[in-house]
Design an enzyme around this catalytic site. Structure first.
Site, PDB file in Angstrom:
ATOM      1  N   GLY A 128       1.305  -1.148  -0.174  1.00 16.39           N
ATOM      2  CA  GLY A 128      -0.357  -0.002  -0.030  1.00 16.39           C
ATOM      3  C   GLY A 128       0.798   1.312  -0.247  1.00 16.39           C
ATOM      4  N   ALA A 203       9.235  -4.085  -0.238  1.00 19.45           N
ATOM      5  CA  ALA A 203       9.025  -2.795  -0.234  1.00 19.45           C
ATOM      6  C   ALA A 203       8.813  -2.541   0.887  1.00 19.45           C
ATOM      7  CB  ALA A 203       8.630  -2.182  -1.400  1.00 19.45           C
ATOM      8  N   LYS A 207      10.681   4.829   5.765  1.00 21.82           N
ATOM      9  CA  LYS A 207      11.257   5.670   5.303  1.00 21.82           C
ATOM     10  C   LYS A 207      11.328   6.817   5.671  1.00 21.82           C
ATOM     11  CE  LYS A 207       7.722   7.034   2.073  1.00 21.82           C
ATOM     12  NZ  LYS A 207       7.376   7.083   0.398  1.00 21.82           N
ATOM     13  N   LYS A 249      19.569   6.336   0.992  1.00 23.34           N
ATOM     14  CA  LYS A 249      20.420   6.914   2.269  1.00 23.34           C
ATOM     15  C   LYS A 249      21.044   5.532   3.127  1.00 23.34           C
ATOM     16  CE  LYS A 249      16.530   9.978   3.113  1.00 23.34           C
ATOM     17  NZ  LYS A 249      16.671  10.712   1.479  1.00 23.34           N
ATOM     18  N   ASN A 287      15.573   9.586  -4.215  1.00 20.90           N
ATOM     19  CA  ASN A 287      13.839   9.858  -3.963  1.00 20.90           C
ATOM     20  C   ASN A 287      13.099   9.773  -4.955  1.00 20.90           C
ATOM     21  OD1 ASN A 287      14.251  11.879  -1.090  1.00 20.90           O
ATOM     22  ND2 ASN A 287      16.219  12.279  -2.204  1.00 20.90           N
TER      23      ASN A 287
END
Length: 474
Positions: A128, A203, A207, A249, A287
């Site tokens: 989602g 996934a 974050k 990151k 990003n």
């Protein structure tokens, strides 16, 4: 577009169609929003002759499936990009991705790798979320036999399931919605076994840098231990492919979020180095434009309110991709994997966030208010870097990057821990999390992720000796 079309005498706008059930029954300027499942009845009742697809992010296969479905209903179909320009006023449209990215957006097709997912049972964790939901949309178009959607959020799971159902029906894909946490090892094992999962796209992750920084134990548990749980369950179940969606990151991390993602990478690298049937790979990128918490929707909201637009630092830069680009390349990289790869996506040149803010202000039809232009519309206010944020992100540490069959996917080599070191790190982190100790969990991550340098310590040699086990000379 509807407003412009209604001004024309030869066109009558009858209805909007949208997959979002929360909009069904609503009206916009007197035009009702209907479910796509009602289209055949609408065509008959209102004598509809033309349908316009305003879905520019839809891939070629997805567009083809919808076009075939609409053609069967006997209506003329126009795609937004081919509709006569005179019918559309684009003066207030947001900036094109090419402008924000500083490079052309990539082609919308999936040129390589579709066969890796076709007729397979695929599990997507974090289904989602921003990337997870786009992975779902694109992988449906590859024709898997079954797509299992896993998410911790009931609301997010409901949204993506409802959104996907019409597309899944078009491509003959069975959808399964599963509520749960990646930390639940028995649940993960049951999901993989019950649904015969052959491919896992992991996934699921927290974050947002400042939130993970303030909720260290929970963030580290979900991102680091959660990844280890799913990856080990996949290996035990004999899953064919496991793909970890990672972040830039994770490279020389300055935040706990980045350190947690690097810890997750190390856990996957450890399993990839062992004998087994599962092909493990990692895909790392920066990003994505428009994702939850990214600067683009933040700036859009601030501009809509009249400002100010808040900027962390004028010098800050970030790598950007569109959401469809990132998902497409994750799927392609996962299909190219032969086991143990750490892939980095070529995201072009980094974008200066200050210039991005100015572009968005100008693109919205406003001017920037500053010392040289005191009568401007929108002020840009510098607020400083937040805890854990770096001025510049990196995509890789080591040299020796290798090209792959796709020009935008690069394979890199980075150090990883031994099997014993990784086992000890996972044990220590699990014990710290179970004891409820943020400090203990952070200490484990500092020992394990050797490049981790918390923001504010990068240039402090004394602090580095305290947190960095491989500090030169120690």
């Amino acid at each position: 577009m509807a407003t412009e079309l209604r001004a024309r005498r030869d066109i009558s706008v009858v209805a909007f169609l949208d997959d979002n059930p929360e909009l069904h029954g609503a009206t916009l300027n007197g035009i009702q929003v209907c479910a796509p499942t009602r289209l055949d009845r609408l065509i008959a009742a209102r004598r509809i002759e033309r349908v316009i697809l305003a879905m520019p992010a839809l891939s070629e296969p997805g567009r083809g499936g919808l076009l075939r479905r609409l053609a069967e209903l006997g209506v003329e179909v126009d795609y937004l990009s081919t509709f006569p320009e005179a019918a559309i006023d684009r003066s207030d449209q947001p900036l094109a991705p090419d402008t924000l990215l500083g490079r052309p957006a990539m082609d919308g097709s999936l040129p390589l790798g579709g066969d890796a997912y076709r007729a397979r049972s695929v599990l997507i964790t974090g289904a989602g979320g921003t990337i997870g939901s786009e992975l779902c949309r694109q992988i449906v178009q590859c024709g898997p036999a079954k797509l299992v959607l896993l998410d911790l959020s009931e609301a997010a799971l409901y949204r993506i399931t409802t959104d996907l159902r019409p597309l899944a029906e078009t491509f003959g894909v069975e959808l399964v919605s599963v509520l749960g946490s990646v930390m639940d090892a028995p649940h993960m094992a049951s999901i993989l076994s019950r649904h015969g999962v052959e491919v896992v796209l992991h996934a699921a992750a927290y974050k947002h840098v400042p939130i993970v920084e303030e909720n260290a134990r929970v963030g580290l548990a979900n991102n680091a231990l959660g990844t280890a749980v799913v990856a080990r369950a996949a290996r035990a179940a004999g899953v064919a492919r496991f793909v970890l969606v990672s972040s830039d990151k994770a490279v020389r991390p300055g935040s706990l979020m980045g350190a947690s993602k690097r810890f997750a990478e190390l856990a996957v690298q450890d399993l990839a180095a062992r004998e087994g049937a599962t092909l493990f790979s990692i895909v790392r990128f920066g990003n994505v434009l428009g994702s939850s918490g990214s600067v683009v929707p933040l700036f859009q909201g601030q501009i809509a309110r009249g400002g100010p637009v808040t900027l962390t630092d004028e010098r800050a830069t970030r790598y950007f991709m569109t959401i469809p680009e990132a998902a497409r390349l994750v799927l392609t990289a996962g299909a190219l994997a032969e086991g143990g790869e750490l892939f980095v996506l070529d995201m072009g040149a980094p974008v200066r966030i200050g210039e991005l803010a100015r572009q968005m202000i100008r693109g919205a039809g406003y001017s920037v208010r500053d010392a040289a232009h005191p009568d401007g519309d929108i002020e840009i206010r510098v607020i400083g870097l937040r805890p854990g944020e770096k001025l510049h992100e990196e995509l890789m540490v080591r040299t020796g990057a290798q090209l792959t069959a796709h020009p935008k996917i690069i394979r890199v080599h980075e150090d990883h821990l031994s099997e014993l070191e990784m086992a000890a790190a996972l044990r220590d982190l699990r014990n710290a999390v179970e004891c409820g100790a943020d400090t203990a969990a952070i200490d484990v991550v500092r020992r394990t992720v050797r490049d981790y340098a918390p923001q504010g310590h990068q240039n402090d040699a004394t602090a580095l000796r305290l947190v960095h086990p491989c500090y030169p000379g120690e």
